[in-house]
Motif scaffolding. Structure first.
Motif, mmCIF file in Angstrom:
data_model
loop_
_atom_site.group_PDB
_atom_site.id
_atom_site.type_symbol
_atom_site.label_atom_id
_atom_site.label_comp_id
_atom_site.label_asym_id
_atom_site.label_seq_id
_atom_site.Cartn_x
_atom_site.Cartn_y
_atom_site.Cartn_z
ATOM 1 N N TRP A 1 -39.272 -13.205 167.079
ATOM 2 C CA TRP A 1 -40.245 -13.142 168.164
ATOM 3 C C TRP A 1 -39.598 -12.548 169.404
ATOM 4 C CZ3 TRP A 1 -45.367 -14.524 168.378
ATOM 5 C CH2 TRP A 1 -45.877 -15.136 167.239
ATOM 6 N N GLU A 2 -40.348 -11.699 170.093
ATOM 7 C CA GLU A 2 -39.899 -11.136 171.359
ATOM 8 C C GLU A 2 -40.923 -11.484 172.431
ATOM 9 O OE1 GLU A 2 -38.288 -6.936 173.190
ATOM 10 O OE2 GLU A 2 -39.748 -6.846 171.554
ATOM 11 N N SER A 3 -40.434 -11.999 173.550
ATOM 12 C CA SER A 3 -41.288 -12.352 174.686
ATOM 13 C C SER A 3 -40.682 -11.779 175.953
ATOM 14 C CB SER A 3 -41.395 -13.868 174.849
ATOM 15 O OG SER A 3 -41.883 -14.475 173.688
ATOM 16 N N ARG A 4 -41.550 -11.326 176.851
ATOM 17 C CA ARG A 4 -41.103 -10.819 178.156
ATOM 18 C C ARG A 4 -41.874 -11.558 179.244
ATOM 19 N NH1 ARG A 4 -38.046 -6.139 178.082
ATOM 20 N NH2 ARG A 4 -37.948 -5.116 176.069
ATOM 21 N N PHE A 5 -41.137 -12.349 179.999
ATOM 22 C CA PHE A 5 -41.708 -13.107 181.106
ATOM 23 C C PHE A 5 -41.291 -12.454 182.419
ATOM 24 C CE2 PHE A 5 -41.140 -16.110 177.597
ATOM 25 C CZ PHE A 5 -42.421 -16.662 177.519
ATOM 26 N N PRO A 6 -42.165 -12.457 183.435
ATOM 27 C CA PRO A 6 -41.780 -11.885 184.726
ATOM 28 C C PRO A 6 -40.690 -12.747 185.357
ATOM 29 C CG PRO A 6 -43.883 -13.018 184.916
ATOM 30 C CD PRO A 6 -43.518 -13.023 183.449
ATOM 31 N N PRO A 7 -39.923 -12.162 186.288
ATOM 32 C CA PRO A 7 -38.803 -12.909 186.889
ATOM 33 C C PRO A 7 -39.192 -14.279 187.429
ATOM 34 C CG PRO A 7 -38.718 -10.619 187.568
ATOM 35 C CD PRO A 7 -40.006 -10.791 186.806
ATOM 36 N N GLU A 8 -40.345 -14.366 188.059
ATOM 37 C CA GLU A 8 -40.749 -15.642 188.649
ATOM 38 C C GLU A 8 -41.146 -16.685 187.600
ATOM 39 O OE1 GLU A 8 -44.374 -12.978 188.525
ATOM 40 O OE2 GLU A 8 -42.284 -12.706 189.093
ATOM 41 N N ALA A 9 -41.344 -16.267 186.367
ATOM 42 C CA ALA A 9 -41.720 -17.191 185.294
ATOM 43 C C ALA A 9 -40.665 -17.270 184.198
ATOM 44 C CB ALA A 9 -43.065 -16.769 184.684
ATOM 45 N N ALA A 10 -39.499 -16.679 184.422
ATOM 46 C CA ALA A 10 -38.460 -16.632 183.380
ATOM 47 C C ALA A 10 -38.027 -18.035 182.951
ATOM 48 C CB ALA A 10 -37.259 -15.824 183.851
ATOM 49 N N GLU A 11 -37.767 -18.900 183.906
ATOM 50 C CA GLU A 11 -37.319 -20.259 183.560
ATOM 51 C C GLU A 11 -38.422 -21.029 182.832
ATOM 52 O OE1 GLU A 11 -35.758 -24.299 185.762
ATOM 53 O OE2 GLU A 11 -35.321 -22.365 186.696
ATOM 54 N N ARG A 12 -39.638 -20.947 183.334
ATOM 55 C CA ARG A 12 -40.778 -21.630 182.690
ATOM 56 C C ARG A 12 -41.001 -21.069 181.283
ATOM 57 N NH1 ARG A 12 -43.533 -25.614 181.329
ATOM 58 N NH2 ARG A 12 -45.774 -25.453 181.309
ATOM 59 N N GLY A 13 -40.902 -19.764 181.138
ATOM 60 C CA GLY A 13 -41.063 -19.144 179.821
ATOM 61 C C GLY A 13 -40.011 -19.619 178.838
ATOM 62 N N ARG A 14 -38.790 -19.748 179.301
ATOM 63 C CA ARG A 14 -37.703 -20.229 178.437
ATOM 64 C C ARG A 14 -37.955 -21.679 178.035
ATOM 65 N NH1 ARG A 14 -33.986 -17.885 180.915
ATOM 66 N NH2 ARG A 14 -33.424 -19.474 182.429
#
Length: 95
Positions: A7-20
């Motif tokens: 799986w590949e996911s791309r989260f914006p910088p402001e949501a990187a931690e939440r996405g992880r």
């Protein structure tokens, strides 16, 4: 022979931690699915919002079943709402 679901996911910088955090929760949930063997979460060293998950399953059928069963789960929905582009999945077999 085991199958890999990548799986590949791309989260914006402001949501990187939440996405992880959400991605980790998704893969904790996979422990309960038949055929799941293991996974590894990889974070792009140059872009912390770019994640890869390499998971291993007994075969493609249980990986596909988990995908269908989990599609509406709140964690999957939240991840889909945060990404900058649709998450991608490929299924691969060892050469």
């Amino acid at each position: 022979m085991a199958t890999y679901s990548i799986w590949e996911s791309r989260f914006p910088p402001e949501a990187a931690e939440r996405g992880r955090t959400i991605t980790k929760a998704i893969w904790q949930d996979m422990l309960g699915f038949d055929g799941y063997l293991r996974h590894e979460l990889l974070v792009d060293a140059d872009d912390p919002g770019h994640l890869l998950v390499v998971s291993q399953w007994t075969s493609q059928a249980p990986a596909d079943a988990a995908l269908r069963a989990y599609a509406g789960h709140p964690n999957a929905v939240a991840a889909n709402e945060l990404v900058t582009e649709p998450r991608r999945r490929i299924v691969a077999n060892p050469a």
